[in-house]
Design a protein around this motif. Structure first.
Motif, PDB file in Angstrom:
ATOM      1  N   ALA A 273       0.818  -1.215   0.000  1.00  0.00           N
ATOM      2  CA  ALA A 273       0.000   0.000   0.000  1.00  0.00           C
ATOM      3  C   ALA A 273       0.853   1.267   0.000  1.00  0.00           C
ATOM      4  O   ALA A 273       0.385   2.334  -0.382  1.00  0.00           O
ATOM      5  CB  ALA A 273      -0.938  -0.006   1.207  1.00  0.00           C
ATOM      6  N   SER A 274       2.094   1.153   0.421  1.00  0.00           N
ATOM      7  CA  SER A 274       2.992   2.315   0.496  1.00  0.00           C
ATOM      8  C   SER A 274       3.181   2.911  -0.903  1.00  0.00           C
ATOM      9  O   SER A 274       3.658   2.227  -1.815  1.00  0.00           O
ATOM     10  CB  SER A 274       4.339   1.839   1.074  1.00  0.00           C
TER      11      SER A 274
ATOM     12  N   ILE B 231      11.434 -10.574  -0.750  1.00  0.00           N
ATOM     13  CA  ILE B 231      12.299  -9.395  -0.817  1.00  0.00           C
ATOM     14  C   ILE B 231      13.274  -9.426   0.368  1.00  0.00           C
ATOM     15  O   ILE B 231      12.887  -9.193   1.515  1.00  0.00           O
ATOM     16  CB  ILE B 231      11.484  -8.077  -0.827  1.00  0.00           C
ATOM     17  N   SER B 232      14.515  -9.752   0.045  1.00  0.00           N
ATOM     18  CA  SER B 232      15.591  -9.708   1.041  1.00  0.00           C
ATOM     19  C   SER B 232      16.275  -8.346   0.924  1.00  0.00           C
ATOM     20  O   SER B 232      15.597  -7.332   0.719  1.00  0.00           O
ATOM     21  CB  SER B 232      16.550 -10.884   0.810  1.00  0.00           C
TER      22      SER B 232
ATOM     23  N   GLY C  37      19.521  -3.124  -3.473  1.00  0.00           N
ATOM     24  CA  GLY C  37      20.474  -2.236  -2.807  1.00  0.00           C
ATOM     25  C   GLY C  37      19.698  -1.044  -2.268  1.00  0.00           C
ATOM     26  O   GLY C  37      18.603  -1.207  -1.718  1.00  0.00           O
TER      27      GLY C  37
ATOM     28  N   THR D 162      12.697   4.953  -1.405  1.00  0.00           N
ATOM     29  CA  THR D 162      11.295   4.748  -1.001  1.00  0.00           C
ATOM     30  C   THR D 162      11.092   5.392   0.379  1.00  0.00           C
ATOM     31  O   THR D 162      12.035   5.919   0.969  1.00  0.00           O
ATOM     32  CB  THR D 162      10.934   3.246  -0.859  1.00  0.00           C
ATOM     33  N   ASP D 163       9.865   5.264   0.905  1.00  0.00           N
ATOM     34  CA  ASP D 163       9.559   5.884   2.200  1.00  0.00           C
ATOM     35  C   ASP D 163      10.244   5.191   3.379  1.00  0.00           C
ATOM     36  O   ASP D 163      10.232   5.708   4.498  1.00  0.00           O
ATOM     37  CB  ASP D 163       8.048   5.896   2.435  1.00  0.00           C
ATOM     38  N   ILE D 164      10.822   4.013   3.141  1.00  0.00           N
ATOM     39  CA  ILE D 164      11.442   3.281   4.247  1.00  0.00           C
ATOM     40  C   ILE D 164      12.623   4.081   4.816  1.00  0.00           C
ATOM     41  O   ILE D 164      12.920   3.989   5.995  1.00  0.00           O
ATOM     42  CB  ILE D 164      11.832   1.832   3.815  1.00  0.00           C
TER      43      ILE D 164
ATOM     44  N   VAL E 190       1.190  -9.330   8.542  1.00  0.00           N
ATOM     45  CA  VAL E 190       1.844 -10.603   8.194  1.00  0.00           C
ATOM     46  C   VAL E 190       2.486 -11.306   9.389  1.00  0.00           C
ATOM     47  O   VAL E 190       2.876 -12.462   9.294  1.00  0.00           O
ATOM     48  CB  VAL E 190       2.908 -10.419   7.071  1.00  0.00           C
ATOM     49  N   VAL E 191       2.555 -10.609  10.513  1.00  0.00           N
ATOM     50  CA  VAL E 191       3.096 -11.210  11.730  1.00  0.00           C
ATOM     51  C   VAL E 191       2.083 -12.168  12.363  1.00  0.00           C
ATOM     52  O   VAL E 191       2.429 -13.024  13.167  1.00  0.00           O
ATOM     53  CB  VAL E 191       3.497 -10.083  12.715  1.00  0.00           C
TER      54      VAL E 191
ATOM     55  N   ILE F 100      17.264   1.754  -2.623  1.00  0.00           N
ATOM     56  CA  ILE F 100      16.177   2.181  -3.514  1.00  0.00           C
ATOM     57  C   ILE F 100      15.445   3.338  -2.821  1.00  0.00           C
ATOM     58  O   ILE F 100      15.144   3.240  -1.620  1.00  0.00           O
ATOM     59  CB  ILE F 100      15.170   1.024  -3.774  1.00  0.00           C
TER      60      ILE F 100
ATOM     61  N   ILE G 115      10.135  -3.939   7.620  1.00  0.00           N
ATOM     62  CA  ILE G 115      10.485  -2.712   8.347  1.00  0.00           C
ATOM     63  C   ILE G 115      11.980  -2.757   8.656  1.00  0.00           C
ATOM     64  O   ILE G 115      12.588  -3.827   8.672  1.00  0.00           O
ATOM     65  CB  ILE G 115       9.685  -2.540   9.661  1.00  0.00           C
TER      66      ILE G 115
END
Ligand code: NAD
Length: 250
Positions: A15-16, A139-140, A187, A191-193, A63-64, A189, A92
């Motif tokens: 959703a991000s 996604i690692s 590597g 994004t909002d993270i 997902v937890v 990227i 996260i």
């Protein structure tokens, strides 16, 4: 006809707005897939799905939580009758040094990145086994391969390295059922993270370590996910694919 026409795909943490999951969901939809966007907030998941078109689905899923994963997959199986693709993208990170990692930090980071990948995979595997077909894309991160060095702390590196181990073990166990499991190691990227969380010095240092001299774009990770999700990669399983501008060449 797109390469994913007739395929049904789940993307977690999608959703991000500027995230890798949303870019992946969008590219899958453009190539013909029907997509479910799973994320923590129902309204945001529905909004993101409706951006892709009316046939796509947004669901709330932490997902937890095993019950959330099972409920989301059951609802989709009821609607679609099958699931062809799972992208375990929800994640996260936290920029902590080794001695600053408390139990709660460990739990949060390991749970979303690693437990979430396990639980969502467990939720789709029975249906994929029955179909004798499926592709799981996890996604690692480059942080798993080189021990951090971008933003996340050692617990993040450990969680993402755990994702690589899980990816490979699933590939081995599920190959006889024609279910493939692969990982992407992005590597840096944009994004909002990490948005607004890196100072100029930190950012400059990260750029120095990237031979291509720029941050990656979410679409560039999505392209790799499309390859791994589709039949284009039908003999690829247990792999870790680098999308890192050369920041780790090995
Ligand atoms: P983002 O923060 O933009 O998106 C992450 C999404 O995951 C958000 O929508 C968030 O709501 C969702 N999420 C968080 N916890 C969740 C939970 N418990 N259940 C369901 N959804 C949850 O981040 P992004 O950069 O798009 O990251 C996507 C993935 O890529 C993550 O796994 C991240 O670790 C990985 N990654 C990112 C980079 C990068 O540079 N951006 C590099 C390597 C790996």
């Amino acid at each position: 006809m797109g390469i994913l026409t007739g395929k049904f795909a789940i993307v977690t943490g999608a959703a991000s707005k500027n995230g890798l999951g949303k870019a992946t969901a969008k590219l899958f939809a453009e190539h013909g897939a029907t997509v479910a966007i799973l994320d923590l907030n129902l309204e945001q998941a529905i909004e993101a799905a409706s951006d892709l078109g009316p046939q796509h689905v947004g669901l709330a899923c932490n997902v937890v939580k095993e019950e959330d994963c099972q409920a989301a997959v059951n609802a989709l199986l009821e609607k679609w009758g099958r699931v062809d693709i799972l992208v375990n993208n929800a994640g996260i990170t936290q920029p902590l040094k080794i001695m600053d990692i408390k139990g709660a930090n460990y739990d949060a980071v390991l749970d979303v990145n690693l437990r979430g990948t396990l639980l969502m995979s467990q939720a789709v595997i029975p249906a994929m086994r029955e179909q004798q077909a499926g592709s799981i894309v996890n996604i690692s991160s480059v942080s798993a391969q080189r021990g951090g060095g971008i933003f996340g702390g050692p617990h993040y590196s450990a969680a993402k390295a755990g994702v690589l181990g899980l990816t490979k073990a699933m590939a081995r166990e599920l190959a006889p059922a024609n279910i493939r499991s692969n990982a992407i190691c992005p590597g840096f990227i944009g994004t909002d993270i990490t948005a607004g969380k890196m100072d100029d010095t930190m950012y400059a240092k990260v750029m120095e370590g990237i031979p291509m001299g720029r941050a990656g774009k979410a679409d560039e990770v999505a392209g790799c996910a499309l390859f791994l999700a589709s039949e284009l990669s039908s003999y690829v399983t247990g792999s870790e694919v680098d999308v890192n501008g050369g920041s780790l060449i090995h």
